[in-house]
Structures are given as structure tokens and as C-alpha cells.
Scaffold this motif. Structure first.
Motif, mmCIF file in Angstrom:
data_model
loop_
_atom_site.group_PDB
_atom_site.id
_atom_site.type_symbol
_atom_site.label_atom_id
_atom_site.label_comp_id
_atom_site.label_asym_id
_atom_site.label_seq_id
_atom_site.Cartn_x
_atom_site.Cartn_y
_atom_site.Cartn_z
ATOM 1 N N LEU A 1 -1.996 -7.436 -8.351
ATOM 2 C CA LEU A 1 -3.021 -6.407 -8.184
ATOM 3 C C LEU A 1 -4.330 -6.886 -8.794
ATOM 4 O O LEU A 1 -4.365 -7.313 -9.956
ATOM 5 N N ALA B 1 -5.168 -6.943 -3.407
ATOM 6 C CA ALA B 1 -3.843 -7.465 -3.769
ATOM 7 C C ALA B 1 -3.713 -8.871 -3.208
ATOM 8 O O ALA B 1 -3.935 -9.082 -2.010
ATOM 9 N N THR C 1 -0.713 6.476 -7.219
ATOM 10 C CA THR C 1 -2.117 6.523 -7.624
ATOM 11 C C THR C 1 -2.924 7.594 -6.902
ATOM 12 O O THR C 1 -3.915 8.093 -7.452
ATOM 13 N N TRP D 1 2.067 1.781 -3.407
ATOM 14 C CA TRP D 1 0.956 2.038 -4.312
ATOM 15 C C TRP D 1 0.461 3.480 -4.245
ATOM 16 O O TRP D 1 0.241 4.134 -5.262
ATOM 17 N N PHE E 1 3.311 -5.993 -7.763
ATOM 18 C CA PHE E 1 4.474 -5.443 -7.066
ATOM 19 C C PHE E 1 5.288 -6.611 -6.521
ATOM 20 O O PHE E 1 4.727 -7.580 -6.012
ATOM 21 N N LEU F 1 -5.939 1.431 -1.543
ATOM 22 C CA LEU F 1 -5.867 0.046 -2.008
ATOM 23 C C LEU F 1 -6.327 -0.828 -0.851
ATOM 24 O O LEU F 1 -5.670 -0.894 0.187
ATOM 25 N N GLY G 1 -3.671 -1.411 -12.136
ATOM 26 C CA GLY G 1 -2.489 -0.844 -11.496
ATOM 27 C C GLY G 1 -2.107 0.499 -12.085
ATOM 28 O O GLY G 1 -2.630 0.929 -13.119
ATOM 29 N N TYR H 1 0.819 -1.209 0.000
ATOM 30 C CA TYR H 1 0.000 0.000 0.000
ATOM 31 C C TYR H 1 0.858 1.266 0.000
ATOM 32 O O TYR H 1 0.573 2.237 -0.710
#
Length: 226
Positions: free
Chosen positions: A191, A171, A162, A158, A206, A166, A195, A155
Motif C-alpha cells: 500500500l 498499490a 476504509t 480495502w 495485502f 483506492l 492502510g 480494492y
């Protein structure tokens, strides 16, 4: 501990134990954020920022405040990206030049069983089944907590890419041990939602690394530009 999980371009600084950097280690705007917090919270807040500023110094960047941005994610000096983590008796910060990595996330947890009900809230059915197999084979490590830590690192990597939440269910993480190693390995987070675009490609997963040592579990994710 964290540094060994990340590429050589990353600078990581960690503190073991309960070192108290003291109020002087905080910038005024940082101190204001925790002025009414309990002593433990203030100590952890200051210690992890002391780690971050030592990492800045190693990268030749003047010390600057690290203030929370959207959803609490740290706002880093221009040209840097990074991540911070703390748990009882340990804290760390990892920083890298934004030209070297697109994003990174780190997390540390005590090598202990998750509190009751947490695993059910964070693990997908397939993940829970894999954890049962891992635990049967290697009961010396708390795989449920390691999964939680891996999801936290994912997270943290991520969100800067973004600006979106998340969920734990978005995930699916597979954890493996390195050949011949009992307390070190890797993980892949597939994901389950679209993504982010990085280097002209949409990421579908990831990759991360993990280690277990001295009563702690640590995980890290580094996202390359291409």
C-alpha cells in the motif's frame, strides 16, 4: 476455483457457463435495480446473487437481498463479509463470518490481453517492468490481465475496511508463481497510502492468491483480524 484461493472458513459458490437463474431468483428490491438493464446485465446480476444466497445457506444464514451500498459495494447480512465477481461465462460469491476474517475480495477475468490503453492506466512503472519480465518468461499467461484482477481484489478487500477509494496507482503489486507451478501463485500489494487499522495494527500490504484455469484468471485477498 475461487474457493481454493481462500481460507477454509470462507464459503465460495461459483457458476460456470451462462446459467440463467431467472427473475424469480431476485428479491423485488433487487429486480427493481436492473429492471431497465439489458438482458446480459440482468442475467449476471441475478446469477451472482444466486451464488451469494447459496453461500448464505451454507453458513446457516437465511437468504436475503444483496443490495449495492456506497460506491456499489455489496451490503451483506449482519455478521457476514464477502465479495462477488462476474465476467463472461463465470460468476462467484465468497462469504465468511465477520468473526473469522476482517475482509475479503475476489475477482475473475478472462485470460485475455487487456483492452488497449488499460494497462497504461492501471500499472505503475515498476509493475509494468515486472510484467515484461514475466511475459518474456511465461508468454502462455496474460500477466497484464492478472495484474488488473489482483488490483480489483485488493480494492474489494480495502473498501469495507476504509470506506475510501483506492486508486490503481496506490498499490504496488508483485506477482509470483508457486514453486513448480505454472498457473498458480501469490501476490503482495504494498500500500502506497496509509492502510487501514485491523486488530490494533495498521496494514502496510495485502497478500493474495491467484490461479489460471479453463480460460479464466482468478484472484483473491483475505484479510485476517490479526
Amino acid at each position: 476455483m475461487i474457493e481454493e484461493l481462500l481460507p477454509g472458513t470462507v464459503v465460495a459458490v461459483e457458476i460456470h457457463g451462462h446459467e440463467d437463474p431467472g427473475p424469480a431468483s431476485l428479491f423485488p428490491e433487487e429486480a427493481e435495480l436492473v429492471a431497465r438493464a439489458v438482458a446480459k446485465r440482468r442475467r449476471e446480476f441475478a446469477a451472482v446473487r444466486a451464488c451469494a444466497r447459496r453461500a448464505m445457506d451454507k453458513l446457516g444464514v437465511p437468504p436475503q437481498p444483496v443490495l449495492p451500498g456506497e460506491r456499489g459495494a455489496p451490503r451483506w447480512p449482519s455478521g457476514l463479509t464477502g465479495s462477488m465477481t462476474h465476467c463472461d461465462g463465470y460468476c462467484a460469491a465468497a462469504l465468511v463470518r465477520a468473526t473469522d476474517l476482517a475482509s475479503l475480495g475476489i475477482d475473475a477475468e478472462p485470460d485475455e490481453t487487456l483492452p488497449e490503453g488499460v494497462l497504461e492506466a492501471v500499472a505503475l512503472p515498476a509493475e509494468a517492468e515486472r510484467l515484461r519480465r514475466l511475459t518474456a518468461d511465461r508468454p502462455d499467461l496474460h500477466w497484464d490481465r492478472l495484474l488488473f484482477s489482483a488490483k480489483e481484489s485488493v480494492y474489494k478487500a480495502w473498501f469495507p475496511l476504509t470506506g475510501k477509494w483506492l486508486d490503481f496507482s496506490e498499490a504496488d503489486i508483485v506477482i509470483t508463481a508457486d514453486p513448480g507451478e505454472r498457473r498458480r501463485g501469490s501476490f503482495r500489494a504494498a500500500l502506497l497510502v496509509p492502510g487501514p487499522w485491523v486488530g490494533g495494527r495498521r496494514l502496510t500490504h495485502f497478500d493474495g492468491r491467484w490461479t489460471a484455469r479453463d480460460g479464466l484468471l482468478a484472484t483473491a485477498v483475505a484479510v485476517a483480524h490479526d
